[in-house]
Write a protein that holds these residues in place. Structure first.
Motif, mmCIF file in Angstrom:
data_model
loop_
_atom_site.group_PDB
_atom_site.id
_atom_site.type_symbol
_atom_site.label_atom_id
_atom_site.label_comp_id
_atom_site.label_asym_id
_atom_site.label_seq_id
_atom_site.Cartn_x
_atom_site.Cartn_y
_atom_site.Cartn_z
ATOM 1 N N THR A 71 0.822 -1.209 0.000
ATOM 2 C CA THR A 71 0.000 0.000 0.000
ATOM 3 C C THR A 71 0.854 1.255 0.000
ATOM 4 O OG1 THR A 71 -1.646 -1.189 1.312
ATOM 5 C CG2 THR A 71 -1.862 1.211 1.194
ATOM 6 N N PRO A 72 0.714 2.113 -1.024
ATOM 7 C CA PRO A 72 1.462 3.380 -1.015
ATOM 8 C C PRO A 72 0.827 4.376 -0.057
ATOM 9 C CG PRO A 72 0.080 3.273 -2.958
ATOM 10 C CD PRO A 72 -0.073 1.950 -2.268
ATOM 11 N N MET A 73 1.637 5.288 0.456
ATOM 12 C CA MET A 73 1.155 6.402 1.272
ATOM 13 C C MET A 73 1.790 7.680 0.738
ATOM 14 S SD MET A 73 1.065 5.219 5.272
ATOM 15 C CE MET A 73 -0.044 3.933 5.863
ATOM 16 N N PRO A 74 1.194 8.305 -0.272
ATOM 17 C CA PRO A 74 1.769 9.539 -0.810
ATOM 18 C C PRO A 74 1.945 10.581 0.284
ATOM 19 C CG PRO A 74 0.026 8.723 -2.246
ATOM 20 C CD PRO A 74 -0.024 7.893 -1.000
ATOM 21 N N THR A 75 3.100 11.231 0.301
ATOM 22 C CA THR A 75 3.436 12.164 1.369
ATOM 23 C C THR A 75 2.406 13.277 1.508
ATOM 24 O OG1 THR A 75 5.789 11.709 1.071
ATOM 25 C CG2 THR A 75 5.209 13.713 2.263
ATOM 26 N N ASN A 76 1.965 13.856 0.399
ATOM 27 C CA ASN A 76 1.016 14.970 0.470
ATOM 28 C C ASN A 76 -0.291 14.554 1.119
ATOM 29 O OD1 ASN A 76 2.849 16.684 -0.741
ATOM 30 N ND2 ASN A 76 2.007 16.418 -2.802
ATOM 31 N N GLU A 77 -0.791 13.369 0.764
ATOM 32 C CA GLU A 77 -2.028 12.883 1.364
ATOM 33 C C GLU A 77 -1.832 12.588 2.847
ATOM 34 O OE1 GLU A 77 -3.705 9.596 -0.733
ATOM 35 O OE2 GLU A 77 -3.478 10.542 -2.698
ATOM 36 N N VAL A 101 10.212 7.806 20.580
ATOM 37 C CA VAL A 101 8.780 7.994 20.844
ATOM 38 C C VAL A 101 8.293 9.282 20.176
ATOM 39 C CG1 VAL A 101 7.050 8.364 22.642
ATOM 40 C CG2 VAL A 101 8.940 6.747 23.021
ATOM 41 N N ASP A 102 7.193 9.178 19.435
ATOM 42 C CA ASP A 102 6.642 10.325 18.715
ATOM 43 C C ASP A 102 5.221 10.624 19.180
ATOM 44 O OD1 ASP A 102 6.276 12.179 16.267
ATOM 45 O OD2 ASP A 102 4.635 10.734 16.102
ATOM 46 N N LYS A 103 4.878 11.904 19.234
ATOM 47 C CA LYS A 103 3.531 12.336 19.611
ATOM 48 C C LYS A 103 2.848 13.163 18.523
ATOM 49 C CE LYS A 103 3.669 10.766 23.911
ATOM 50 N NZ LYS A 103 2.741 9.712 24.391
ATOM 51 N N MET A 104 3.481 13.313 17.372
ATOM 52 C CA MET A 104 2.964 14.244 16.370
ATOM 53 C C MET A 104 2.347 13.602 15.129
ATOM 54 S SD MET A 104 5.576 17.476 16.294
ATOM 55 C CE MET A 104 5.495 18.728 17.567
ATOM 56 N N HIS A 105 2.952 12.536 14.622
ATOM 57 C CA HIS A 105 2.522 12.097 13.293
ATOM 58 C C HIS A 105 2.333 10.592 13.137
ATOM 59 C CE1 HIS A 105 6.451 10.493 11.789
ATOM 60 N NE2 HIS A 105 6.881 11.200 12.818
ATOM 61 N N GLU A 106 3.106 9.780 13.853
ATOM 62 C CA GLU A 106 3.104 8.341 13.572
ATOM 63 C C GLU A 106 1.741 7.691 13.763
ATOM 64 O OE1 GLU A 106 7.555 6.500 13.974
ATOM 65 O OE2 GLU A 106 6.184 6.209 15.646
ATOM 66 N N GLU A 107 1.084 7.952 14.886
ATOM 67 C CA GLU A 107 -0.177 7.274 15.183
ATOM 68 C C GLU A 107 -1.229 7.555 14.115
ATOM 69 O OE1 GLU A 107 -0.586 5.243 18.147
ATOM 70 O OE2 GLU A 107 1.585 5.470 18.003
ATOM 71 N N VAL A 108 -1.304 8.824 13.686
ATOM 72 C CA VAL A 108 -2.287 9.201 12.671
ATOM 73 C C VAL A 108 -1.995 8.487 11.355
ATOM 74 C CG1 VAL A 108 -3.185 11.120 11.279
ATOM 75 C CG2 VAL A 108 -2.740 11.438 13.723
ATOM 76 N N ARG A 109 -0.741 8.497 10.951
ATOM 77 C CA ARG A 109 -0.391 7.882 9.682
ATOM 78 C C ARG A 109 -0.535 6.366 9.725
ATOM 79 N NH1 ARG A 109 4.813 11.910 8.529
ATOM 80 N NH2 ARG A 109 3.764 13.168 6.942
ATOM 81 N N MET A 110 -0.137 5.753 10.825
ATOM 82 C CA MET A 110 -0.215 4.300 10.950
ATOM 83 C C MET A 110 -1.661 3.807 10.990
ATOM 84 S SD MET A 110 2.909 3.861 13.664
ATOM 85 C CE MET A 110 2.514 2.174 14.157
ATOM 86 N N SER A 111 -2.584 4.655 11.430
ATOM 87 C CA SER A 111 -3.989 4.240 11.501
ATOM 88 C C SER A 111 -4.572 3.939 10.122
ATOM 89 C CB SER A 111 -4.818 5.325 12.196
ATOM 90 O OG SER A 111 -4.826 6.528 11.438
ATOM 91 N N ALA A 112 -3.945 4.453 9.071
ATOM 92 C CA ALA A 112 -4.399 4.139 7.711
ATOM 93 C C ALA A 112 -4.058 2.714 7.319
ATOM 94 C CB ALA A 112 -3.772 5.121 6.719
ATOM 95 N N LEU A 113 -3.110 2.106 8.024
ATOM 96 C CA LEU A 113 -2.722 0.721 7.783
ATOM 97 C C LEU A 113 -2.424 0.093 9.148
ATOM 98 C CD1 LEU A 113 -2.187 -1.263 5.421
ATOM 99 C CD2 LEU A 113 0.216 -0.598 5.526
#
Length: 293
Positions: free
Chosen positions: A169-175, A216-228
């Motif tokens: 599954t691709p995850m385009p950076t802009n999206e 440990v990250d609080k800004m971006h990983e959880e949101v992005r990982m939720s797509a997969l």
């Protein structure tokens, strides 16, 4: 000329848009002056015929080549061997940008100054987390000021291996970036600042066994990982089998796991067994950045 440009893994958890690591997975481009225009594509993108007409590498290369005094009508034979997958968080676009600029300087007979190449690359990609390690190799911490990038690099010991998990599954950076929150709490900002600083110190001091605590990250990983959502399990499996660091690679969907060489195969086997539809590879860390021959 032949230029090899490495894949890169950016952010490394809390280092959003600032930290990156270079991997021994290379795109290779061969360029020579020719009597007629000719492009060949192998590897990723070879099935996309339109890439021969609207090719980002060629467009940037020609723009810089002409600015350096080259004949805008000069024809080239360019052969691409694309080994970095597109839109998977492994810096494929940065490899194109850095490679094209460096190649143009070389073909025009100019010194290929890495600092100059990196500053020019910032005009095409406005954050340095991928373009800096593609230029310098190793682990790189970067900031920008005006039109310039300022980086601190350290080489990574040969004992440290990357086990990358690459979903289909691709995850385009802009999206992916568009899904992120527009504001953050002070608590989360402080957490990322402190962890990014500590992570940088761990790489610089080669305190690799503290990387798990640091990433440990609080800004971006959880949101992005939720797509997969399988990516959460990737991290769990990697840590359960001895990984010293596990983080989303760039905007995803690739997941980067670091380990001592003695544990790398065990981690790969566990990931392959659990995620049969994902590609899993053990890669060395690249300490050199792009290479021209």
């Amino acid at each position: 000329m032949i230029i090899k440009i490495p894949a890169t893994s950016a952010n490394l958890g809390p280092g959003f848009d600032a930290l990156g690591l270079s991997l021994e997975l290379f795109n290779e481009v061969e360029i020579c002056e020719n009597s007629f225009h000719c492009i060949s594509l192998n590897g990723y993108g070879s099935e996309k015929a339109w890439l021969k007409k609207n090719n980002a590498f060629l467009n940037i290369f020609r723009e810089i080549y002409t600015k350096l005094g080259g004949n805008p009508n000069q024809n080239f034979k360019i052969s691409f061997q694309n080994n970095i997958p597109f839109s998977r968080g492994l810096g494929s676009s940065s490899a194109v940008i850095v490679g094209a600029i460096a190649a143009a300087y070389y073909m025009r007979g100019f010194s290929v100054d890495r600092g100059k190449i990196l500053n020019l690359a910032l005009e095409y990609e406005n954050h340095p987390d991928n373009i800096a390690p593609a230029t310098y190799g190793g682990f790189v911490s970067s900031i920008t000021s005006g039109k310039n990038v300022y980086s601190q690099k350290c080489e990574i010991d040969a004992d440290i291996k990357a086990i990358v998990v690459i979903p289909d599954t691709p995850m385009p950076t802009n999206e992916s970036r568009g899904k992120l929150p527009k504001s953050f709490t002070i608590k989360d900002c402080v957490s990322n600042l402190s962890h990014a600083a500590f992570l940088t110190a761990c790489f610089m001091k080669k305190d690799y066994d503290s990387l798990r605590l640091a990433c440990v990250d609080k800004m971006h990983e959880e949101v992005r990982m939720s797509a997969l959502p399988e990516l959460f399990s990737v991290r769990e499996v990697a840590y359960a089998n001895g990984a010293i660091m596990s983080s989303l690679s760039g905007s995803g969907s690739t997941f980067l796991n670091l380990a001592h060489a003695s544990d790398a195969q065990k981690i790969k086997n566990a990931l392959v067994d659990k995620f049969k539809n994902f590609k899993v590879e053990i890669l060395n860390i690249d300490n050199n950045g792009f290479n021209i021959s």
